[in-house]
Every structure is written in C-alpha cells, then in structure tokens.
Design a protein around this motif. Structure first.
Motif, PDB file in Angstrom:
ATOM      1  N   ARG A 194       0.816  -1.224   0.000  1.00  0.00           N
ATOM      2  CA  ARG A 194       0.000   0.000   0.000  1.00  0.00           C
ATOM      3  C   ARG A 194       0.843   1.264   0.000  1.00  0.00           C
ATOM      4  O   ARG A 194       0.384   2.318  -0.424  1.00  0.00           O
ATOM      5  CB  ARG A 194      -0.944  -0.013   1.198  1.00  0.00           C
ATOM      6  CG  ARG A 194      -1.938  -1.177   1.145  1.00  0.00           C
ATOM      7  CD  ARG A 194      -2.794  -1.260   2.367  1.00  0.00           C
ATOM      8  NE  ARG A 194      -3.714  -2.391   2.240  1.00  0.00           N
ATOM      9  CZ  ARG A 194      -5.003  -2.276   1.987  1.00  0.00           C
ATOM     10  NH1 ARG A 194      -5.523  -1.075   1.826  1.00  0.00           N
ATOM     11  NH2 ARG A 194      -5.767  -3.342   1.893  1.00  0.00           N
ATOM     12  N   PHE A 195       2.064   1.151   0.511  1.00  0.00           N
ATOM     13  CA  PHE A 195       2.952   2.309   0.575  1.00  0.00           C
ATOM     14  C   PHE A 195       4.364   1.884   0.177  1.00  0.00           C
ATOM     15  O   PHE A 195       4.733   0.717   0.295  1.00  0.00           O
ATOM     16  CB  PHE A 195       2.973   2.909   1.986  1.00  0.00           C
ATOM     17  CG  PHE A 195       1.627   3.345   2.479  1.00  0.00           C
ATOM     18  CD1 PHE A 195       1.094   4.569   2.101  1.00  0.00           C
ATOM     19  CD2 PHE A 195       0.892   2.518   3.310  1.00  0.00           C
ATOM     20  CE1 PHE A 195      -0.155   4.957   2.544  1.00  0.00           C
ATOM     21  CE2 PHE A 195      -0.356   2.904   3.767  1.00  0.00           C
ATOM     22  CZ  PHE A 195      -0.889   4.132   3.372  1.00  0.00           C
TER      23      PHE A 195
ATOM     24  N   ASP B 188       2.776   7.126  -1.472  1.00  0.00           N
ATOM     25  CA  ASP B 188       1.641   6.389  -2.017  1.00  0.00           C
ATOM     26  C   ASP B 188       2.060   5.574  -3.233  1.00  0.00           C
ATOM     27  O   ASP B 188       2.964   5.937  -3.989  1.00  0.00           O
ATOM     28  CB  ASP B 188       0.519   7.350  -2.413  1.00  0.00           C
ATOM     29  CG  ASP B 188      -0.136   7.988  -1.203  1.00  0.00           C
ATOM     30  OD1 ASP B 188      -0.132   7.358  -0.137  1.00  0.00           O
ATOM     31  OD2 ASP B 188      -0.642   9.124  -1.333  1.00  0.00           O
TER      32      ASP B 188
END
Length: 315
Positions: free
Chosen positions: A133-134, A141
């Motif tokens: 997700r990161f 992002d």
C-alpha cells in the motif's frame, strides 16, 4: 546402496504446476490491446479473504468482461490461453452476485488443474497488491502499473515488484527410512516432510542442510533437486529435494512438535488407507501438495529398489 539410487523420474501430481497461461508480458504495457481483449476475456473475482467466486456447486464462476462492462480498469491481467485473456479482480470493484466463495485449497482438490493454477496466480498477485500500500523506501503512495505487475511510488519513483519467497521442502532418508515431522497445529497423526525458507546468502543445498539440522538435529550428507510448486499461501515457491542423511535420532526444539523416522511399511500402510481413515496410524500430507509428491516419490523408489535387489557376486 543408498535409498535414492533407484528413485523414479520428476515429481508430478500436485497442484498449481500443470497446464498454465501464456503470461504475455508484452501486453502488460499495451492498454489498448488489453481493452480490446476485455469484452471476451474471462475475469476471476476474489474477495478480501482470497476466495474465488464460484457456482453453487463449487465450480468456477468467471465472468466475461462484456458482462461486467467498462474495461480492465483496476483488474490484473494474468495472461492468455489461446485467444482468450484472463484477468483477476477484487470483488469490491464489481457488484456481482456470489452463489458461493471457494478457498484455494478446496479449488486445488476439485477444479481442473488449469483453473486452479490460474486461481493460485490470481490469489498470490492480488495478495501482493493488497499488502503493498505504501513505498517501503519513503512511505509514499503507490500506484499500480503494467496491468498490475508494478507498484510505482508516486513520491520517490521507486518501482516494486511481486514478491516470491523461496523455501526448500525435502524428503530425507537414511537409506531405509523416511524422516517426517509434525507441527502442533496439524490434525492428530499427520506428519510431513521437513521444509523451511531460504535465508539471505544461502544456496538451496545449504538451506536443506540447515533446516533439517535445525528442526530435527539430523545431519544431511547430500541432496538433489526434484521439482517445484508455487504455494500462494500467500507467496511461497516450494523447491522440492530428496536428501541422504545420517541415521541420527531426531530431536525437536519447539518448531516441530515431533519428528521421527518412518519405515517403508508404515508409509505404505498410510498410502493404502487414503480415503478410508480408520482413526489409527500415520496420516500424510494432502495430495495437492508437493510434500505428498515427495513422500510418494520416496515410496516408489524404495519399492523399485526392493523389486530389483543387487545381484550377488561370486568368486
């Protein structure tokens, strides 16, 4: 004569290693081509637990792209079979009815090998997407590119790729017996071959020696690679070996609940009981796993050896 001298050919019979897709890597960068393929494509839909949408009878329910509308969007392009493209998508992206949801282990035991193999690929890749997700470098992002195969950081520009964790799994023999262990969480009486993940800086052969030593205190003399199985729970690649070892007394240190040597007769009886468990005796790994294939491989080799004893020599 060692216990592996007359082993049969390559491993076979386990899940996720048979008929598969043409992954068509070149198409991952061609959004227009994927859009053209979408209407007639098959789309496998998975929920947050990694289960696939299925018919009420447990068979695969894969929608045509045209019935879902739009285009590939956030769907992950898996590859092609003949002229049909296959995609995977999260259920949250499509409002579809769900007669049933099927987990991968059950699908591996009941679906055709091609369909269960596509499911395995879809599950592993979508799990990687969900857990990426990161950016691990800067915390920025992530956006997915190349039809879902590249996680690109919008802040530092770093690209991240699907992760595969290599692990060895090994049928260890002292020439007459097979070494099996069990974890405390397994069903009663179930034993399997030794397995463990490869550590940085190790060869596969070094991992075999270390893992067997750590888990059972048995010393491996030599080993040989036999075959591999993708094991997407969530993202391992199981690398199957056979190994010759000293007849040491197995000792466990907590990772395994128990480890012991089993005779050919005990393995033979366990295989014969398959499907008709009487509540007694050894239980083996399920047939979908490379662990079971390794056990059967050792058993077949020992049977072949006993059928062809070495010729006597005379003066």
């Amino acid at each position: 004569m060692t216990g592996h001298a007359s082993l049969p050919g390559p491993l076979s019979g386990f899940a996720f290693a048979g008929d598969t897709l043409d992954r068509a890597d070149a198409l991952r960068d061609d959004a227009e081509a994927l859009a053209r393929l979408w209407p007639s494509a098959r789309v496998m839909i998975l929920d947050e637990e990694g289960r696939a949408l299925a018919q009420a009878d447990g068979t695969l329910l894969a929608f045509e792209g045209a019935s879902l509308g739009g285009g590939p969007g956030a769907s992950l392009f898996l590859g092609r079979r003949d002229d049909v493209a296959w995609f995977a998508a999260h259920a949250r992206h499509h409002a579809v009815q769900a007669p049933a949801w099927l987990d991968l282990r059950r699908a591996a035991a009941t679906w055709p090998s091609f369909e269960s193999g596509v499911f395995a690929m879809a599950r592993a890749l979508l799990h990687w997407q969900s857990s990426t997700r990161f950016c691990s470098v800067c915390g920025g992002d992530i956006t997915f590119r190349r039809a879902g195969y590249t996680a690109h950081c919008t802040q530092c520009g770093k690209d991240h790729y699907p992760r595969v964790d290599p692990a060895v799994i090994v049928a260890v023999s002292d020439g007459e017996r097979l070494l099996l262990g069990r974890q405390a969480s397994w069903p009663p009486r179930r034993y399997s071959v030794v397995a463990g993940f490869v550590e940085p800086g190790e060869t596969l052969e070094q991992t075999v020696v270390r893992e067997v030593q750590e888990e059972t205190q048995v010393r491996v003399r030599s080993c040989r690679y036999l075959g591999a199985q993708p094991w997407p729970f969530p993202g391992a690649l199981m690398l199957g070996f056979c190994a010759d070892a000293e007849p040491d007394v197995p000792q466990v240190d907590g990772e395994l609940e128990d480890a012991r040597w089993f005779t050919f007769e005990e393995i033979d009886a366990a295989l014969a009981r398959e499907g008709s468990d009487d509540g007694e005796g050894l239980l083996l790994s399920p047939s979908i796993s490379i662990a079971r294939a390794l056990i059967e491989h050792w058993h077949a080799g020992m049977r072949a050896r006993s059928a062809c004893p070495p010729a006597e020599t005379g003066r």
